[in-house]
Enzyme design. Structure first.
Site, PDB file in Angstrom:
ATOM      1  N   LEU A   1      62.966  43.084  82.258  1.00 49.78           N
ATOM      2  CA  LEU A   1      63.063  42.325  81.016  1.00 49.78           C
ATOM      3  C   LEU A   1      62.169  42.921  79.934  1.00 49.78           C
ATOM      4  O   LEU A   1      62.613  43.159  78.810  1.00 49.78           O
ATOM      5  CB  LEU A   1      62.656  40.868  81.291  1.00 49.78           C
ATOM      6  CG  LEU A   1      62.713  39.966  80.069  1.00 49.78           C
ATOM      7  CD1 LEU A   1      64.161  39.693  79.698  1.00 49.78           C
ATOM      8  CD2 LEU A   1      61.999  38.653  80.323  1.00 49.78           C
ATOM      9  N   GLU A   2      60.910  43.182  80.275  1.00 47.54           N
ATOM     10  CA  GLU A   2      59.971  43.671  79.268  1.00 47.54           C
ATOM     11  C   GLU A   2      60.469  44.989  78.662  1.00 47.54           C
ATOM     12  O   GLU A   2      60.468  45.169  77.446  1.00 47.54           O
ATOM     13  CB  GLU A   2      58.597  43.870  79.916  1.00 47.54           C
ATOM     14  CG  GLU A   2      57.589  44.373  78.911  1.00 47.54           C
ATOM     15  CD  GLU A   2      56.159  44.403  79.446  1.00 47.54           C
ATOM     16  OE1 GLU A   2      55.912  43.820  80.520  1.00 47.54           O
ATOM     17  OE2 GLU A   2      55.311  45.015  78.787  1.00 47.54           O
TER      18      GLU A   2
END
Ligand SMILES: Cc1cc2nc3c(=O)[nH]c(=O)nc-3n(C[C@H](O)[C@H](O)[C@H](O)COP(=O)(O)OP(=O)(O)OC[C@H]3O[C@@H](n4cnc5c(N)ncnc54)[C@H](O)[C@@H]3O)c2cc1C
Length: 380
Positions: free
Chosen positions: A240-241
């Site tokens: 996600l990051e």
């Protein structure tokens, strides 16, 4: 570049584009919303987006969100950064919210996830003065005490902590073992006793902070997930990051490219548009091709993650982060060169785009570290 989007996604892209043109489409509007570029987040604009239901795009429906996956999230991030919406608080909010969603208690989820949909901001703090790329070397300690923990130590580079509701803190609770063991995540309110938040001056304005913890009490109920397991919990959020940062920067890169093309078509020297000189035209063509490749990579990896949300795509997510951030830096630097002296003037904002992109190859894991991760997936 033509993109194969569903009608629903095309409508979302158009709605975001219309919103950004209306609310922050001119330099005058953006200057007003950002205190002349000093602040990258405007809470009033952010709450307008919340009211449209956009900020909860990736929040489960159970917590008032839209429950959408990685593809829609990347689309939203890319189009808002293309539209230059000053909502820098959203990135860390989504990263923190995903951790609460995966590991938090129901109370934590209600507070954080429902807050996200209403326009609240969250921050995450891992980095320390002595623990940057080697983040597992962190030393900020949370010692057991009656009913909870006492936190002592310094954190640094915490984005958005000065206007966030909570900090998702990673602190050392164990002794012995490897550096990846004995780490725990905590949900710490930004107004907690014993926590001092001090802004760091940067070329990008006011967006990062030092944090000083002095005997800051956090109750047992503030532990996020399992004590001692913060490292594996962090690893679960890496897709996600990296995707978030890639999508944000691809939006900025597209914007810088479009602004550059518009300028070099208009600006005349030696009796012709400067963009018609082959040395510029070919570089424009190369950038357009690179942008198309980056878009395909981002879309493809986002779709793969959406299909298998629990799988860690270490190689692919790092490729997205590496490619999109390096490309954004390259495109803004080229934009500045092709605009001559005017690229350097604040009036045209290419310099602001450059300042925004130049640090993107550092935060969220530097380009060197992304290359290391990709290399490791080949057994090197
Ligand atoms: C604007 C901004 C926002 C940030 N936001 C947050 C946040 O919200 N939360 C948070 O926890 N952190 C945040 N960070 C911290 C960020 O993640 C770190 O800055 C980053 O991981 C690099 O650490 P460092 O700055 O200490 O550099 P260092 O680790 O000291 O690296 C210095 C140089 O050495 C290179 N290097 C280091 N190790 C290796 C290696 N093994 N192989 C090859 N090269 C190497 C690096 O690539 C870099 O070029 C932010 C940073 C910035 C600048």
């Amino acid at each position: 570049m033509p993109r194969a989007l569903t009608d629903e996604r095309r409508d979302l892209v158009k709605a975001i584009g219309d919103f950004c043109r209306r609310e922050c489409g001119t330099k005058e509007q953006r200057d007003k919303l950002t205190a002349n570029g000093q602040e990258q987040h405007n809470q009033r604009l952010y709450e307008k987006m919340a009211a449209l239901g956009w900020l909860g795009i990736a929040v489960p429906e159970k917590y008032d969100g839209a429950g959408r996956g990685m593809v829609d999230l990347c689309l939203f991030l890319q189009e808002t950064s293309y539209g230059r919406a000053p909502i820098s608080g959203f990135g860390t909010t989504v990263i923190a919210a995903a951790a609460y969603d995966k590991f938090g208690t129901d109370t934590q989820k209600r507070v954080v996830l429902e807050g996200v949909t209403r326009g609240r901001v969250e921050a995450i703090s891992m980095s320390e003065p002595g623990a940057g790329s080697d983040v597992a070397a962190l030393t900020c300690r949370a010692e057991r005490t009656a009913g909870g923990y006492l936190v002592n130590g310094q954190k640094t580079w915490c984005s958005n902590a000065h206007f966030a509701d909570h900090i998702l803190l990673i602190a050392r609770t164990g002794r012995g073992g490897t550096k990846h063991e004995g780490l725990t995540q905590f949900m710490v309110p930004t107004d907690a006793d014993g926590l001092r938040i001090r802004g760091i001056d940067t070329m990008g304005g006011k967006d990062v902070n030092d944090l000083y913890f002095t005997d800051t009490f956090v109750p047992d109920s503030a532990v996020v997930g399992t004590p001692g397991q913060a490292w594996s919990q962090l690893m679960a959020g890496l897709n996600l990051e990296r995707m978030i940062l890639g999508a944000l920067m691809l939006g900025v890169a597209r914007r810088a490219f479009d602004d550059t093309v518009a300028y070099v078509r208009r600006r005349e020297q030696f009796g012709r548009a400067v963009g018609s000189f082959q040395s510029l035209k070919h570089r424009i063509a190369d950038m357009a091709t690179e942008l198309a490749c980056a878009q395909l990579l981002l879309d493809d990896v986002a779709a793969a993650i959406e299909a298998e949300p629990d799988r860690v795509f270490a190689r692919e997510a790092s490729m997205v982060k590496l490619k999109c951030t390096e490309l954004a830096k390259h495109v803004t630097l080229e934009g500045m060169q092709m605009m001559g002296g005017y690229g350097y003037a604040t009036e045209y904002e290419m310099e602001a785009l450059l300042r925004q992109t130049v640090v993107s190859t550092v935060y969220g894991g530097t380009s060197e570290i992304q290359r290391d991760i990709i290399g490791r997936t080949y057994g090197l």
